[in-house]
Design an enzyme around this catalytic site. Structure first.
Site, PDB file in Angstrom:
ATOM      1  CG  ASP A  76       9.439  -0.611   4.899  1.00 12.25           C
ATOM      2  OD1 ASP A  76      10.058  -1.532   5.475  1.00 12.25           O
ATOM      3  OD2 ASP A  76       8.349  -0.773   4.329  1.00 12.25           O
ATOM      4  CG  HIS A  90     -11.288  -0.082   9.637  1.00 13.70           C
ATOM      5  ND1 HIS A  90     -10.732  -0.777  10.682  1.00 13.70           N
ATOM      6  CD2 HIS A  90     -10.529  -0.408   8.564  1.00 13.70           C
ATOM      7  CE1 HIS A  90      -9.707  -1.481  10.278  1.00 13.70           C
ATOM      8  NE2 HIS A  90      -9.561  -1.273   8.981  1.00 13.70           N
ATOM      9  CG  LEU A  91     -15.271   4.238   5.593  1.00 10.52           C
ATOM     10  CD1 LEU A  91     -15.842   5.531   5.032  1.00 10.52           C
ATOM     11  CD2 LEU A  91     -16.314   3.134   5.554  1.00 10.52           C
ATOM     12  N   GLY A  92     -10.984   2.019   4.677  1.00  8.25           N
ATOM     13  CA  GLY A  92      -9.861   1.864   3.757  1.00  8.25           C
ATOM     14  C   GLY A  92     -10.102   0.863   2.646  1.00  8.25           C
ATOM     15  CB  ALA A  93     -10.638  -2.654   2.560  1.00 11.11           C
ATOM     16  CD  GLU A 114     -11.036   0.209  13.922  1.00 12.53           C
ATOM     17  OE1 GLU A 114     -11.535  -0.738  13.264  1.00 12.53           O
ATOM     18  OE2 GLU A 114     -10.156   0.945  13.489  1.00 12.53           O
ATOM     19  CB  ILE A 133      -0.951  -0.018   1.205  1.00  9.66           C
ATOM     20  CG1 ILE A 133      -1.921  -1.197   1.090  1.00  9.66           C
ATOM     21  CG2 ILE A 133      -1.714   1.298   1.313  1.00  9.66           C
ATOM     22  CD1 ILE A 133      -2.774  -1.426   2.315  1.00  9.66           C
TER      23      ILE A 133
END
Length: 528
Positions: A170, A278-281, A260, A151
């Site tokens: 990273d 939590h709408l990422g997907a 959550e 991502i």
């Protein structure tokens, strides 16, 4: 027919995939933890999203469970440690919703920079507060990525297209990959000091939990903005509130929270905070993609042994699985033979070495080594399989090694398992006949050509005339039928090996008679 339980909402297409491939499936979303535990026992697979918590207690109620498929990236709702200990493969779908989640992070960045949610609410309320909502451009700003995997790399690509400067922290990002993405790899402290906007794209682990702690939030430049569409728990929410309230940070956009569903948080009261549930997907494409992917992955594993995107097991592609399957059987059988011989001596294992020679050396060896470990440890420890065998060996301080020989010997492929224990080494070697049938070719350096059978008797003895006759008479007098009889010796008059296939388990009294024969050094019943 394998059985799969889908305990969270998945696309109907996933159900169709399971059924089309011959897998029985039950779709039961919305069950309580107790209800899932009450029905899970007969199922081989469990497909979940984020609602179902796959705990140790749930898995203890699932004796047949072989695989847990997480439709999505994060597996923090799955007790991976317990799954591994129980030999359950845990898979996720890291690519199915990567674009959707990355796009949501970009959307949150725009919403935060231009105060879109508040401006929309104000306008709908009949106000025209044009001077109130002064935003900032993204052009030329420095975006700091914490995590640059699937991502994060997509976010980097979109940000470069917006003419932003991108720096990334990273530990697993290579210099070459950073160059390909057009990002600058930096340490965390430098990222915090330079970034105008920080976006998180890391998994939640013990190493990343609260990676943006109060201390690290204070290192951000004044007026910086924060985006988290990855996992709750990566940011200290109490410290974030203080940083926003004080004006140190200009704003934050959050799609995920420590707890959550998040229905009550001090952050909700702040005007400079944008929140989504939590709408990422949450796009039609992503929901379909992860459902299809998890169904195919689980079906591949249950039907053919192919393993993809597993958290706790080496991957085996669908193309590799048919080629590896007979070698995995050979590795497991050799390990089981070596393990049973070691167990019979009551000697603690110090190390296990798996050697590859010929064509087998060119294959994916990690699952083969795992199969050999499983075969070795099962006689000693019971419920051990390919998933948990490497962990069990490590926990008990056993050294595991692989050796690849480039030489070509008498066999097109040769696989050898050697166990070093307190009383010495024992090695066994085997090959495949006709590319499919495992065959034993060596025990402790002595050539022995033998097929494996469910029940066998292994005998070592001093090589003297008359022994085979006396041994055969003991079995004959007990009414024990010999299916096959295989012999080998190190030298005339030296150590000899006798490996006998039987029609069933050898009774203890008969085993005692064999052990009492003159010249017998060891007699061990074997089960495969």
């Amino acid at each position: 027919m394998p059985k799969v339980l889908i305990s969270d909402k998945l696309s109907p297409a996933a159900i169709e995939i399971f059924r089309r491939r011959g897998i029985e499936v039950e779709f039961r979303p919305g069950l309580s933890p107790a209800e899932i535990r009450g029905i899970i026992a007969p199922f081989d697979g469990l497909a979940v999203r984020s609602a179902t918590k796959v705990t140790r207690e749930l898995m203890e109620a699932a004796p047949n469970l072989k695989v847990v498929g997480r439709a999505g990236i994060g597996v923090d709702n799955v007790d991976v440690t317990s799954a591994t200990q129980r030999g359950v493969v845990v898979m996720n779908t890291p690519y199915g919703n990567a674009i959707t989640t990355a796009e949501h992070a970009i959307a949150m960045m725009f919403a935060l920079a231009r105060q879109i949610p508040d401006a929309s609410a104000s306008t709908k309320a009949g106000k025209w507060e044009k001077n109130r909502f002064m935003g900032v451009e993204l052009f030329g700003k420095t975006l700091g990525l914490i995590g640059c995997g699937n991502i994060g790399s997509i976010v980097a690509d979109r940000a470069v297209g917006l003419k932003m400067k991108v720096v990334a922290f990273d530990p697993f990002l290579s210099a070459q990959r950073a160059l390909e993405l057009g990002v600058e790899k930096v340490e965390l402290n430098e990222l915090l000091e330079r970034a105008d906007i920080v976006t998180l794209h890391a998994p939640l682990t013990e190493q990343t939990r609260n990676i943006l702690s109060r201390e690290n939030l204070a290192k951000l430049k004044k007026g910086a903005r924060l985006i988290n569409c990855a996992r709750g728990g990566l940011v200290d929410e109490a410290a974030l509130y203080d940083a926003l309230k004080s004006g140190h940070l200009a704003g934050a956009a959050l799609d995920v929270f420590e707890e959550e569903p998040a229905t009550d948080s001090p952050l909700f009261a702040l005007e400079n905070v944008v929140c989504t549930p939590h709408l990422g997907a949450a796009t039609a494409e992503a929901q379909e993609n992860v459902a299809l992917q998890v169904a195919d992955q689980m079906a591949d594993y249950l039907l053919s042994g192919a393993v993809s995107n597993a958290i706790n097991m080496p991957s085996v592609t669908a193309e590799e699985a048919p080629r590896l399957k007979p070698y995995m059987a050979l590795a497991q059988l050799l390990g089981a033979l070596a393990g049973q011989l070691t167990a019979a001596r009551g000697s603690a294992i110090r190390s296990i070495r798996v050697e590859y020679e010929g064509h087998v050396a060119e294959l994916n060896r990690r699952p083969l080594t795992a199969a050999a470990l499983a075969g070795t440890l099962a006689p000693l420890m019971g419920a051990v399989n390919m998933v948990n065998a490497p962990v069990v060996a490590k926990e008990r301080g056993m050294e595991v090694a692989e050796t690849v020989h480039e030489r070509r010997g008498d066999y097109a492929s040769l696989l050898r398992v050697t166990i070093a224990s307190e009383d010495g080494e024992r090695s066994v070697a085997g090959t495949l006949v006709g590319d499919s049938r495992p065959r034993l070719v060596e025990i402790k350096g002595i050539a022995v050509e033998a097929d494996f059978a469910p029940d066998m008797l292994y005998v070592t003895n001093q090589d003297r005339p008359g022994f085979i006759g006396r041994f055969g008479m003991v079995l004959a007098n007990a009414g024990i039928n010999i299916a096959t009889f295989h012999l080998g010796r190190s030298a005339p008059g030296g150590d000899a090996i006798c490996l006998v296939s039987l029609d069933g388990p050898l009774p203890d009294p008969v085993l005692a008679e064999v052990r009492a024969l003159p010249l017998v050094v060891q007699a061990t019943p074997l089960r495969f």
